[in-house]
Motif scaffolding. Structure first.
Motif: not given
Length: 350
Positions: A69, A71, A81, A89, A91, A105-107, A109-110, A124
């Protein structure tokens, strides 16, 4: 404690040597990967244990594995992304079976992993705690707060913890707690070994066959001398051979064994109390439920609260009157009913 800013991290990092920097960065990355693997394995229902390596868990999963990850820092978005969005961030995940790497990215990634929100939240939370521990080490380094690990070098400590100490990096509070738990366990093992040596050969042979938990309890119970811990049992016929042997060797009993024997003694006492009653009394008590029978039999030899003459004219259930007439003890709720009936009678008489 809250996470340090990227500038704060870089400021402290600039005071470290190359080995220390590499160790912290590599350790943080490995711990994040481990946390990810454990969370994913638990979600998928795989049977894993603390002795398994990350590689062994990864082979079981055959799934997307968190590699890193990144930062970019507060209010900065230097990363990208796969969808093209600029990121703070990033991933990085890899799938060995598909020979594919994704930068998300976070979205994304999920969404890409299709995991429940609860699992993502656990991931997280775990990753945040790892970053928090890294920052704690940096803060302690800056303040020159070092734990005296040299006093515990005789203990079987984890290699990464020893490496961290040898590199001149302080330990986190979690690591210090781990050292102290290992020390406590080590000291207890020394005590147990000493207590074991106090036993006869026959006693040692018996104790060696017990599981670790039972062996520990038994040995600790003889620390101040075990003669007073011995329980005399009138009749051993209802207990297993191991318990017979334990008593023959004059070894103390475990708490669960004492409880079993105490329950057995109470049962015998209640049986004796029941058999001492008249057939009519026995039949009456056996008409109650198991718990109520136990309560009544435990009171058989205690003084009775009421005589039949004192309640004969009260407005009561016939069962209670019959019970008192048979000179049998009462349950708490029955006594309460009698007291209510007496109060009502007294008010009427006034």
């Amino acid at each position: 404690m809250v996470l340090l800013s990227k500038n704060e991290i870089e400021t402290v990092m600039s005071t470290l040597n190359e080995e220390q920097i590499y160790f912290l960065q590599h350790r943080t990355k490995q711990k994040k990967k481990s946390r990810w693997l454990q969370t994913l394995a638990n979600y998928k229902g795989f049977d894993i244990n603390e002795k398994m390596s990350d590689q062994e868990i990864e082979e079981k999963l055959d799934d997307w594995i968190l590699v890193d990850i990144k930062d970019g820092g507060y209010q900065k978005r230097p990363h990208k992304c796969d969808c093209g969005q600029a990121l703070r961030f990033q991933y990085i995940i890899r799938n060995k079976a598909q020979d594919a790497v994704r930068y998300l990215g976070e979205n994304c990634f999920e969404n890409y992993l299709s995991l429940p929100a609860s699992v993502i939240k656990d991931v997280k939370k775990g990753l945040y705690s790892i970053d928090l521990e890294r920052d704690e080490i940096l803060v302690k380094y800056k303040k020159n707060l070092f734990y005296p690990l040299d006093k515990y070098m005789h203990l079987p400590l984890p290699q990464d913890l020893l490496d961290q100490y040898e590199l001149g990096l302080p330990l986190s509070d979690n690591q210090i707690n781990l050292v102290e738990r290992i020390h406590t366990r080590y000291e207890e093992e020394k005590k147990l070994a000493s207590l074991f040596q106090r036993l006869t050969i026959e006693q040692q042979q018996f104790v060696s066959k017990l599981n670790q938990e039972d062996r520990r309890e038994l040995l600790l119970s003889i620390e101040d001398g075990f003669a007073e811990s011995f329980l005399y049992i009138e009749d051993l016929s209802e207990f297993n051979e191991a318990l017979h042997r334990q008593i023959q060797l004059n070894l103390p009993l475990l708490e669960r064994q004492k409880q079993t024997i105490e329950e057995w003694r109470l049962t015998k006492k209640r049986e004796a109390a029941l058999h001492a009653l008249s057939p009519e009394q026995q039949k009456f008590i056996l008409s109650f439920g198991k718990e109520e029978q136990t309560s009544l039999l435990d009171q058989i030899h205690k003084p009775l609260y009421f005589s039949y003459e004192s309640i004969e004219n009260l407005l009561l259930d016939d069962t209670i009157k019959k019970q008192v007439e048979l000179k049998l003890p009462l349950l708490k709720e029955q006594i309460y009913q009698i007291q209510l009936a007496q109060n009502k009678r007294d008010k009427v008489e006034v």
